[in-house]
Scaffold this motif. Structure first.
Motif: not given
Length: 201
Positions: A64-69, A78-86, A104-111
């Motif tokens: 909510d503060h930084y967006g999808w890092l 860390g990036n994978v952990t964001l996904f796993m928790v959601i 985030a996927v479109k921007k290359g910030n998520a798998n």
């Protein structure tokens, strides 16, 4: 974001990842040994749900503060952990952050493969079939996993390939299952009726 903030987030996500996997790592063995409806299983799931709720509070504050890092900012784990928790959260949180993850996927910030798993969970929750075959259900009668309802099974491997996932046969083999397209089609109607009976919207 300052280096201090980044380091703090990364350290937090290391602990979140540990808490996320602590009880999940025992799920399959407890299911196999005691059964999916056993007191042992219910106790384990209770502990897992508590950990998931706490993790979601921590990860929601980050998102909510930084967006999808992306991995460049908080590392691959860390990036994978964001996904796993959601992915392991309740449907309300999954639906809230699904658009953010798509972006985030479109921007290359998520798998893209991880996004496919989240898309499948949200679809099933809404009474729709999953597209990528990532979600399994526990069959109380056979005491083993079974594939949850699947849309267009003939082309599932093409969809999986497009997002970087292995074939469905390879994936199911991890759970001791075989992918038989003809058999799936024969039993699909019965399996879907049972699934949506026990997993209403």
């Amino acid at each position: 974001m300052s280096k201090q903030e980044r380091d703090s987030i990364m350290n937090l996500l290391v602990q979140v990842d540990t808490d996320d996997q602590r009880y999940r790592s025992a799920l399959q063995s407890v299911q196999s040994q005691y059964g999916g409806n056993s007191p042992e299983m219910k106790s384990l799931i209770g502990k897992m749900n508590t950990a998931d709720s706490i993790n979601l509070i921590k990860v929601s504050a980050i998102l909510d503060h930084y967006g999808w890092l992306g991995a460049k900012e908080i590392g691959n784990q860390g990036n994978v952990t964001l996904f796993m928790v959601i992915q392991h959260s309740r449907s309300e949180a999954q639906e809230k952050y699904l658009p953010m993850m798509r972006d985030a996927v479109k921007k290359g910030n998520a798998n893209a493969g991880s996004l496919a798993l989240l898309e499948d969970r949200v679809a099933l929750h809404h009474g729709q079939r999953q597209r990528y075959g990532s979600q399994l259900m526990w069959d109380m009668r056979t005491n083993q996993y079974r594939l949850s309802p699947l849309e267009d099974p003939d082309n599932v491997d093409a969809r999986r390939l497009a997002v970087g996932l292995p074939s469905l046969q390879e994936y199911l083999a991890l759970f001791g299952l075989e992918w038989n397209l003809d058999e799936y089609k024969k039993t699909a109607a019965v399996n879907e009726a049972e699934f949506f009976k026990h997993n209403p919207m």
